[in-house]
Scaffold this active site. Structure first.
Site, PDB file in Angstrom:
ATOM      1  CB  CYS A 169      -0.926  -0.010   1.210  1.00 21.31           C
ATOM      2  SG  CYS A 169      -2.051   1.395   1.268  1.00 21.31           S
ATOM      3  CB  CYS A 172      -7.438  -1.862   6.361  1.00 23.35           C
ATOM      4  SG  CYS A 172      -6.890  -1.653   4.665  1.00 23.35           S
TER       5      CYS A 172
END
Lengths: 357, 377
Positions: free
Chosen positions: A101, A197
């Protein structure tokens, strides 16, 4: 400078944005919408992906007094992070999606877009420090060893580090919460986010099973004898001892550990604890966070997990791969884990482990 | 200098409305009470009702005050559906969510069938489609809903023709954007019901009106004290109602002037971005709305950049998470998802000036250049 503050809705990025404003920067808050179908509410301690989180980010921006927008990065996140996570597991490796990410989204898609729009950089709430010295701007560990996030930032190139601002690296987390409280930020006591997440349930194995299937396969010992069955090879991790459900005990009754996952044959290999030990790590896809290293061996530290220990090692680049020879052997290394090399507290670079011995 | 070009979202409240509202706020009296104070407030409300009736061309008894334009649309769509006993709902493909979502809700919860009537590339309703649909399935139709003008493009719809084609079928029109901006007469159009909102015309937020044919009763959404023909119970919001009427009756909005400003704006846009195009340009439009596609950009980047230059405009639709989504209106007009997401809405209002337009035009070239660069990343 004109900068974009990436605001997750958590306490760290809120304080980072507030500090950037105080440092005299012109700051615009941006919340990244990473889930294509965001949940309405946080469940447990997972951040970044709910409407509630985007609301918290907006309210923090209101309090700080900066403009606030939401950028849709769901497609980039899915392609660059979620798909990669799945394909790595499917190939029998153990990826770290937070590194991906940072590499593909926060300091690539976001930073590139910000620069094109006339901004100078991106500020985030990561716990890491940068320093400017003879090697240019370099990336360093945060002073709070429990929160240090330099490991997951070790995928940033010098150019990306030049566009990054980490205002929290010189402060301990406990003080960030006190500061947030003093600044009147409602997220001051919001729990830290943990886990992954995009796996809202926190059940990583179940999430993988739903997407990769759960084809039953053999659990074998090092000699190839079948001693049990597994329900989906990628739900096991190297070094795992519990939950193997083995039916054939070892001769001396000693426990067995997962040594290897072989996706092609859908086989999980188990063995004795000693067999997990490795002292040489080889990593591909090397990224230098500062000057490149050559074949000359140097002493430094290797880290293979986000909050793992810094291990004394000798490291070099063999022209193709980053190699770390550990002073003391290490147990339970999986291919796909990131190998991060430190020179003192400076991040030298990182690579994806493809071989260990 | 900061320039507000989002009057279609909401427009500044007029001074006359502020005055009417503040006077009413400090006055005591529930309009439903029978004593002196109650009667006095009731008088204010009925005066306001008559003013609004006059400005929209209906009878005072046809004005039902609601809490918003959205509520008026919901009351009409659900009420007309339940009254009819039929299943089929026809709406245009470009309706505001205040119509679209209750219609979809009726499909999910009340067994309705929904058909969306397409529009042409200028965003005008396909009357031939409607005619042949009515010829085939007219008996099954509970209601037809077509907005008077579209909130994203300003394109005006042929409502009188829709009413003719509909025959006995009730027609609802969402006239929230049109009210006070263009010729609008409830009576002349011949619709069954119409939705209006105060804050789009210089009135306060939180007040709207459903215009519903006299003696035509529909099931209510809110039950209680029986106010507003028992269709909308709840203590009348007298301060907001009198302010709504004051704004609606004022002549602050000069359509010709706003139209000239828009012309100036659109000419300037096309000069600085020759590949840009105006959506619905060949149709009859409201004076104040200009919806522009800037190829090779993303509208949320453009909005951020315009906002940093102190010019406020709109990207149109956003989902509940605040993420920008391609507009269903532009998609219905034949846009791709990419071109729909390269479009911005600029909307002018009663207090917009040539200086506003010129300032917006002066920042546009830099914004487009940066927006294009960001899109290539």
């Amino acid at each position: 400078m004109k900068i974009i503050a990436a605001m997750s809705g958590g306490v760290d990025s809120a304080v980072a944005a507030a500090r950037a404003v105080e440092a005299g920067h012109e700051v615009i808050g941006v919340h990244l919408a990473l889930a294509s179908n965001p949940q309405k509410y946080r469940s447990g301690a997972r951040g970044c992906c709910t409407i509630e989180d985007s609301h918290d980010a907006r309210r923090a921006a209101d309090k700080i007094g900066i403009p606030f927008y939401i950028w849709d990065m769901a497609e980039e996140f899915h392609d660059g992070v979620v798909e990669n996570f799945l394909s790595e597991y499917a190939a029998g490796r153990t990826p770290n999606p937070c590194l991906r990410c940072n590499e593909k989204i926060k300091f690539a898609a976001v930073l590139d877009r910000a620069k094109a729009m006339g901004f100078d950089g991106v500020v985030t709430g990561h716990y890491a420090r940068t320093q400017i010295g003879p090697m240019g701007k370099t990336l360093h560990r945060a002073i709070d060893p429990l929160k240090d996030q330099s490991y997951v930032l070790a995928v940033l190139t010098t150019e990306q580090i030049n566009g990054a601002i980490f205002p929290l690296g010189d402060t301990e987390k406990v003080d960030i919460r006190i500061e947030a409280e003093a600044r009147g930020l409602a997220v001051a006591q919001k729990p830290d986010s943990h886990d992954i997440c995009f796996v809202p349930s926190g059940d990583n194995a179940g999430w993988l099973r739903d997407r990769l299937g759960s084809e039953v396969g053999p659990i074998v010992d090092n000699a190839g004898n079948k001693i049990g069955e597994h329900k989906g090879a990628y739900t096991y991790t190297i070094g795992q001892r519990k939950g193997l459900g083995l039916t054939v005990p070892t001769a001396d009754g000693s426990p067995r550990f997962v040594l290897k996952i072989e996706p092609v044959t859908n086989t999980v290999v188990v063995g004795a604890r000693e067999e997990l030990a490795v002292s040489k790590l080889v990593g591909e896809k090397t990224i230098w966070c500062g000057p490149a290293v050559d074949e000359k061996p140097l002493h430094g530290f290797a880290q293979v997990r986000a909050h793992g220990a810094a291990l004394d090692c000798t490291y070099y680049f063999d022209g193709k791969n980053l190699v770390a020879e550990l002073d003391k052997p290490l147990l339970g290394i999986a291919n796909g884990q990131a190998l991060v090399i430190y020179d003192g507290d400076r991040v030298v670079g990182s690579a994806t482990i493809c071989e260990s011995a | 200098m900061s320039v507000y070009l989002d009057h279609a979202a909401t427009t500044p409240i007029f001074d006359v409305a502020v005055k009417a509202m503040t006077d009413a706020l400090i006055k005591v009296g529930n309009p439903s009470s029978l004593h002196t104070e109650g009667r006095s407030t009731r008088k204010d409300v009925e005066d306001a009702r008559e003013l609004i009736a006059k400005s929209v061309g209906c009878l005072p008894s046809e004005v039902i005050f609601t809490g918003s334009g959205t509520e008026a649309d919901n009351a009409a769509i659900k009420g007309l559906f339940w009254k009819s006993g039929k299943r089929l709902i026809l709406i245009s493909a470009i309706e505001h969510h205040a119509v679209l979502d209750p219609a979809r809700w009726l499909v999910e919860h009340e067994g309705a069938e929904l058909i969306e009537i397409p529009v042409n590339k200028n965003g005008v309703l396909d009357l031939d489609f409607l005619t042949s649909l009515i010829a085939k399935r007219g008996d099954e139709v509970a209601l037809i809903s077509v907005m008077h003008s579209n909130n994203e493009t300003g394109v005006i719809q042929p409502i009188a023709e829709v009413v003719k084609i509909a025959g006995d079928i009730p027609v609802h029109t969402d006239a929230v954007q049109s009210f006070t901006k263009t010729q609008l007469s409830y009576q002349d159009l011949g619709v069954t019901s119409m939705a209006l909102s105060a804050h789009k015309v210089g009135g306060p937020h939180g007040i709207g009106a459903l215009i519903l044919k006299r003696a035509y009763e529909i099931p209510a959404l809110l039950h209680g004290g029986g106010q507003e023909r028992e269709i909308r119970s709840g203590t009348l919001n007298a301060p907001a109602i009198v302010a709504f009427a004051a704004a609606a009756a004022s002549k602050n909005y000069d359509a010709n002037r706003v139209n000239e400003l828009r012309k100036r704006f659109e000419e300037g846009v096309l000069l600085s971005a020759p590949d840009a195009y105006i959506n619905g340009v060949d149709a009859q439009r409201l004076p104040g709305i200009s919806n522009v596609t800037f190829p090779g950009t993303q509208s949320d980047s453009l909005l951020l950049l315009m906002d940093s230059e102190k010019v406020s405009c709109s990207t149109g639709a956003a989902c509940s998470a605040g993420v920008h989504r391609p507009s269903h209106v532009l998609l219905a007009m034949g846009h791709t998802e990419i071109s729909a997401q390269s479009s911005l809405r600029f909307s002018l209002g009663a207090n917009s000036t040539a200086a506003d337009v010129d300032f917006a035009l002066s920042v546009l070239p830099k914004v487009i250049e940066r927006g294009r660069a960001a899109n290539q990343k």
